[in-house]
Motif scaffolding. Structure first.
Motif, PDB file in Angstrom:
ATOM      1  N   VAL A 215       0.837  -1.206   0.000  1.00 36.39           N
ATOM      2  CA  VAL A 215       0.000   0.000   0.000  1.00 36.39           C
ATOM      3  C   VAL A 215       0.868   1.250   0.000  1.00 36.39           C
ATOM      4  CG1 VAL A 215      -1.631   1.344   1.373  1.00 36.39           C
ATOM      5  CG2 VAL A 215      -1.976  -1.107   1.069  1.00 36.39           C
ATOM      6  N   VAL A 216       1.858   1.299   0.868  1.00 34.68           N
ATOM      7  CA  VAL A 216       2.739   2.473   0.939  1.00 34.68           C
ATOM      8  C   VAL A 216       3.504   2.647  -0.368  1.00 34.68           C
ATOM      9  CG1 VAL A 216       4.747   3.439   2.115  1.00 34.68           C
ATOM     10  CG2 VAL A 216       2.925   2.371   3.445  1.00 34.68           C
ATOM     11  N   ALA A 217       3.966   1.540  -0.950  1.00 38.89           N
ATOM     12  CA  ALA A 217       4.703   1.638  -2.212  1.00 38.89           C
ATOM     13  C   ALA A 217       3.829   2.198  -3.320  1.00 38.89           C
ATOM     14  CB  ALA A 217       5.242   0.257  -2.603  1.00 38.89           C
ATOM     15  N   LEU A 218       2.589   1.701  -3.425  1.00 42.24           N
ATOM     16  CA  LEU A 218       1.695   2.168  -4.479  1.00 42.24           C
ATOM     17  C   LEU A 218       1.320   3.635  -4.280  1.00 42.24           C
ATOM     18  CD1 LEU A 218       0.099   1.442  -7.002  1.00 42.24           C
ATOM     19  CD2 LEU A 218      -1.775   0.699  -5.545  1.00 42.24           C
ATOM     20  N   LEU A 219       1.015   4.030  -3.058  1.00 39.02           N
ATOM     21  CA  LEU A 219       0.683   5.426  -2.791  1.00 39.02           C
ATOM     22  C   LEU A 219       1.860   6.343  -3.078  1.00 39.02           C
ATOM     23  CD1 LEU A 219      -1.403   5.157   0.510  1.00 39.02           C
ATOM     24  CD2 LEU A 219      -2.239   5.540  -1.809  1.00 39.02           C
ATOM     25  N   THR A 220       3.066   5.882  -2.771  1.00 42.55           N
ATOM     26  CA  THR A 220       4.251   6.694  -3.031  1.00 42.55           C
ATOM     27  C   THR A 220       4.482   6.874  -4.523  1.00 42.55           C
ATOM     28  OG1 THR A 220       5.266   5.901  -0.972  1.00 42.55           O
ATOM     29  CG2 THR A 220       6.722   6.903  -2.616  1.00 42.55           C
ATOM     30  N   VAL A 221       4.319   5.798  -5.288  1.00 42.08           N
ATOM     31  CA  VAL A 221       4.518   5.893  -6.741  1.00 42.08           C
ATOM     32  C   VAL A 221       3.496   6.833  -7.359  1.00 42.08           C
ATOM     33  CG1 VAL A 221       4.359   4.596  -8.897  1.00 42.08           C
ATOM     34  CG2 VAL A 221       5.634   3.649  -6.972  1.00 42.08           C
ATOM     35  N   ILE A 222       2.233   6.691  -6.989  1.00 42.75           N
ATOM     36  CA  ILE A 222       1.197   7.560  -7.551  1.00 42.75           C
ATOM     37  C   ILE A 222       1.402   9.005  -7.120  1.00 42.75           C
ATOM     38  CG2 ILE A 222      -1.284   8.036  -7.573  1.00 42.75           C
ATOM     39  CD1 ILE A 222      -1.782   5.065  -7.414  1.00 42.75           C
ATOM     40  N   GLY A 223       1.786   9.210  -5.856  1.00 40.51           N
ATOM     41  CA  GLY A 223       2.048  10.572  -5.395  1.00 40.51           C
ATOM     42  C   GLY A 223       3.221  11.212  -6.116  1.00 40.51           C
ATOM     43  N   SER A 224       4.274  10.451  -6.350  1.00 38.04           N
ATOM     44  CA  SER A 224       5.424  10.990  -7.083  1.00 38.04           C
ATOM     45  C   SER A 224       5.074  11.263  -8.533  1.00 38.04           C
ATOM     46  CB  SER A 224       6.596  10.000  -7.011  1.00 38.04           C
ATOM     47  OG  SER A 224       6.975   9.772  -5.665  1.00 38.04           O
ATOM     48  N   TRP A 225       4.202  10.429  -9.097  1.00 39.37           N
ATOM     49  CA  TRP A 225       3.842  10.574 -10.509  1.00 39.37           C
ATOM     50  C   TRP A 225       3.112  11.892 -10.766  1.00 39.37           C
ATOM     51  CZ3 TRP A 225       5.473   6.703 -13.788  1.00 39.37           C
ATOM     52  CH2 TRP A 225       5.115   6.850 -15.127  1.00 39.37           C
ATOM     53  N   LYS A 226       2.298  12.328  -9.815  1.00 40.42           N
ATOM     54  CA  LYS A 226       1.492  13.524 -10.039  1.00 40.42           C
ATOM     55  C   LYS A 226       2.048  14.764  -9.332  1.00 40.42           C
ATOM     56  CE  LYS A 226      -1.689  12.559  -6.209  1.00 40.42           C
ATOM     57  NZ  LYS A 226      -3.099  12.295  -5.843  1.00 40.42           N
ATOM     58  N   ASP A 227       3.165  14.637  -8.631  1.00 42.19           N
ATOM     59  CA  ASP A 227       3.741  15.784  -7.928  1.00 42.19           C
ATOM     60  C   ASP A 227       4.242  16.812  -8.939  1.00 42.19           C
ATOM     61  OD1 ASP A 227       4.551  17.377  -5.900  1.00 42.19           O
ATOM     62  OD2 ASP A 227       6.388  16.271  -5.444  1.00 42.19           O
ATOM     63  N   SER A 261      -3.040  13.962 -26.313  1.00 42.15           N
ATOM     64  CA  SER A 261      -2.435  12.629 -26.435  1.00 42.15           C
ATOM     65  C   SER A 261      -1.380  12.416 -25.369  1.00 42.15           C
ATOM     66  CB  SER A 261      -1.819  12.459 -27.826  1.00 42.15           C
ATOM     67  OG  SER A 261      -2.792  12.571 -28.833  1.00 42.15           O
ATOM     68  N   ALA A 262      -0.558  13.442 -25.122  1.00 40.71           N
ATOM     69  CA  ALA A 262       0.475  13.335 -24.093  1.00 40.71           C
ATOM     70  C   ALA A 262      -0.139  13.202 -22.702  1.00 40.71           C
ATOM     71  CB  ALA A 262       1.394  14.552 -24.164  1.00 40.71           C
ATOM     72  N   LEU A 263      -1.200  13.952 -22.439  1.00 37.39           N
ATOM     73  CA  LEU A 263      -1.870  13.845 -21.155  1.00 37.39           C
ATOM     74  C   LEU A 263      -2.466  12.457 -20.941  1.00 37.39           C
ATOM     75  CD1 LEU A 263      -3.690  17.295 -20.874  1.00 37.39           C
ATOM     76  CD2 LEU A 263      -1.911  16.419 -19.350  1.00 37.39           C
ATOM     77  N   PHE A 264      -3.030  11.892 -22.009  1.00 36.57           N
ATOM     78  CA  PHE A 264      -3.610  10.550 -21.885  1.00 36.57           C
ATOM     79  C   PHE A 264      -2.532   9.526 -21.559  1.00 36.57           C
ATOM     80  CE2 PHE A 264      -4.767   6.470 -23.842  1.00 36.57           C
ATOM     81  CZ  PHE A 264      -5.907   6.188 -23.105  1.00 36.57           C
ATOM     82  N   LEU A 265      -1.386   9.626 -22.207  1.00 35.32           N
ATOM     83  CA  LEU A 265      -0.295   8.703 -21.922  1.00 35.32           C
ATOM     84  C   LEU A 265       0.209   8.880 -20.493  1.00 35.32           C
ATOM     85  CD1 LEU A 265       1.741   8.932 -25.270  1.00 35.32           C
ATOM     86  CD2 LEU A 265       0.269   7.055 -24.506  1.00 35.32           C
ATOM     87  N   ALA A 266       0.230  10.129 -20.017  1.00 35.89           N
ATOM     88  CA  ALA A 266       0.708  10.383 -18.662  1.00 35.89           C
ATOM     89  C   ALA A 266      -0.261   9.852 -17.612  1.00 35.89           C
ATOM     90  CB  ALA A 266       0.926  11.885 -18.464  1.00 35.89           C
ATOM     91  N   VAL A 267      -1.563   9.940 -17.887  1.00 35.38           N
ATOM     92  CA  VAL A 267      -2.576   9.496 -16.931  1.00 35.38           C
ATOM     93  C   VAL A 267      -2.748   7.983 -16.975  1.00 35.38           C
ATOM     94  CG1 VAL A 267      -5.040   9.611 -16.385  1.00 35.38           C
ATOM     95  CG2 VAL A 267      -3.792  11.694 -16.960  1.00 35.38           C
ATOM     96  N   LEU A 268      -2.501   7.384 -18.133  1.00 36.98           N
ATOM     97  CA  LEU A 268      -2.786   5.965 -18.312  1.00 36.98           C
ATOM     98  C   LEU A 268      -1.968   5.082 -17.380  1.00 36.98           C
ATOM     99  CD1 LEU A 268      -4.299   3.833 -19.989  1.00 36.98           C
ATOM    100  CD2 LEU A 268      -2.386   3.866 -21.603  1.00 36.98           C
ATOM    101  N   ILE A 269      -0.708   5.412 -17.170  1.00 36.90           N
ATOM    102  CA  ILE A 269       0.189   4.533 -16.419  1.00 36.90           C
ATOM    103  C   ILE A 269      -0.239   4.393 -14.955  1.00 36.90           C
ATOM    104  CG2 ILE A 269       2.561   4.258 -15.606  1.00 36.90           C
ATOM    105  CD1 ILE A 269       3.503   5.355 -18.264  1.00 36.90           C
ATOM    106  N   PRO A 270      -0.486   5.493 -14.203  1.00 36.00           N
ATOM    107  CA  PRO A 270      -0.939   5.282 -12.812  1.00 36.00           C
ATOM    108  C   PRO A 270      -2.285   4.582 -12.720  1.00 36.00           C
ATOM    109  CG  PRO A 270      -1.017   7.612 -13.418  1.00 36.00           C
ATOM    110  CD  PRO A 270      -0.262   6.912 -14.494  1.00 36.00           C
ATOM    111  N   VAL A 271      -3.159   4.813 -13.695  1.00 31.61           N
ATOM    112  CA  VAL A 271      -4.456   4.117 -13.679  1.00 31.61           C
ATOM    113  C   VAL A 271      -4.246   2.618 -13.864  1.00 31.61           C
ATOM    114  CG1 VAL A 271      -6.639   3.829 -14.901  1.00 31.61           C
ATOM    115  CG2 VAL A 271      -5.754   6.124 -14.471  1.00 31.61           C
ATOM    116  N   VAL A 272      -3.380   2.249 -14.788  1.00 27.36           N
ATOM    117  CA  VAL A 272      -3.094   0.838 -15.018  1.00 27.36           C
ATOM    118  C   VAL A 272      -2.436   0.212 -13.786  1.00 27.36           C
ATOM    119  CG1 VAL A 272      -1.704  -0.771 -16.385  1.00 27.36           C
ATOM    120  CG2 VAL A 272      -2.965   1.057 -17.523  1.00 27.36           C
ATOM    121  N   LEU A 273      -1.539   0.950 -13.145  1.00 25.02           N
ATOM    122  CA  LEU A 273      -0.895   0.431 -11.935  1.00 25.02           C
ATOM    123  C   LEU A 273      -1.924   0.121 -10.855  1.00 25.02           C
ATOM    124  CD1 LEU A 273       2.318   2.645 -11.539  1.00 25.02           C
ATOM    125  CD2 LEU A 273       2.203   0.197 -12.035  1.00 25.02           C
ATOM    126  N   PHE A 274      -2.879   1.030 -10.679  1.00 20.11           N
ATOM    127  CA  PHE A 274      -3.892   0.787  -9.653  1.00 20.11           C
ATOM    128  C   PHE A 274      -4.771  -0.401 -10.022  1.00 20.11           C
ATOM    129  CE2 PHE A 274      -8.182   1.409  -7.971  1.00 20.11           C
ATOM    130  CZ  PHE A 274      -7.904   1.430  -6.620  1.00 20.11           C
TER     131      PHE A 274
END
Length: 293
Positions: A215-227, A261-274
């Motif tokens: 849980v902590v690892a996933l929250l950290t990755v998503i938080g870093s991705w959108k910081d 298109s760039a925004l979609f690629l940027a958003v897609l990865i954290p969504v897929v991770l979750f």
């Protein structure tokens, strides 16, 4: 047999209005939540595969000029999304490793080793949660410009993002709360068998804490991705910036269709991770209250 009490009584549930009205309301609420959650992603995908003129003239129309599949490779090459995503991945993985190292070792000391000064440190860590992030922004930035004792400047290095991310009080307290629930009998039995602190940490505590670590690892990755703010301050070099900082900068010189298109690629990865790790995430959250004997 006892029945669970709810806001609607058993007699009311037998009424036809409730029998048919309640499922209808539930379906409508589900559709509303689905539209609110998935709708923006679908619109972003639609816009990323449209021309700039179609996006401006008819934001809700489905590809009046046809699907522009070339937008995806154009965004990857012309906007250099691949390079920025690589920087983002490096920042996210480094932040995850540093965060897990600090919060697991810190929680182990406070929860398992329990030194005399442990309650004081726990109180100090808890007190930092009540400080707004803006207050510590300037001192933290000055520290990055000149590290104490070392005297080195970490600006334009990934360490400037990794180190502050690791010192998260919330993660330490969550991990400590989970470690507190590990039965002391297991720890004492391991000590009787001759396990030292390092063996106790790696062979007993960490294996029992996989759910909360995930849980902590996933929250950290998503938080870093959108910081956005902190990487903007400490990584002014465009070659090192993550996707969250780079996209607003290149928006001034990029077509709106390529931006989508760039925004979609940027958003897609954290969504897929979750979506991939949602079972582990939800299980970890459910078990965060502790371990039953």
């Amino acid at each position: 047999m006892s029945h669970e009490r709810g806001i609607i009584s058993t007699a009311d549930r037998k009424r036809s209005v409730v029998q048919y009205g309640l499922p209808a309301i539930q379906v409508l609420l589900f559709i509303g939540v689905l539209i609110a959650g998935v709708g923006p992603l679908l619109w972003l995908l639609k816009s990323g595969l449209s021309t700039s003129q179609d996006i401006l003239r008819g934001p809700m129309q489905l590809w009046p000029s046809g699907i522009q599949w070339q937008n995806i490779p154009d965004a990857w090459n012309r906007v250099q999304i691949g390079s920025y995503l690589g920087n983002t991945a490096i920042i996210a993985i480094g932040s995850m490793i540093s965060t897990l190292f600090v919060c697991t070792t810190g929680a182990f000391v406070l929860s398992v080793l329990r030194p005399k000064w442990g309650p004081i440190i726990t109180g100090a860590v808890l007190a930092t949660l009540f400080l707004p992030g803006v207050i510590s922004l300037v001192p933290l930035y000055m520290t990055i410009l000149k590290m104490p004792l070392l005297g080195v400047n970490l600006q334009n290095t990934f360490w400037a993002v990794w180190l502050p991310q690791a010192a998260g009080a919330f993660n330490i307290l969550v991990m400590k709360r989970y470690f507190d629930a590990i039965p002391r009998e297991l720890i004492e039995a391991a000590r009787i068998d001759g396990a030292g602190n390092l063996r106790l940490f790696t062979s007993l505590v960490l294996p029992l804490s996989k759910p909360i670590v995930g849980v902590v690892a996933l929250l950290t990755v998503i938080g870093s991705w959108k910081d956005y703010l902190w990487p903007l301050l400490v990584l002014p070099d465009p070659r090192l910036q993550p996707i969250s900082v780079a996209l607003p900068r290149v928006a001034e010189t990029t077509e709106i269709s390529l931006q989508m298109s760039a925004l979609f690629l940027a958003v897609l990865i954290p969504v897929v991770l979750f979506l991939v790790f949602q079972k582990q995430f939800l299980r970890g959250v459910g078990m965060s209250g502790g371990i039953k004997e």
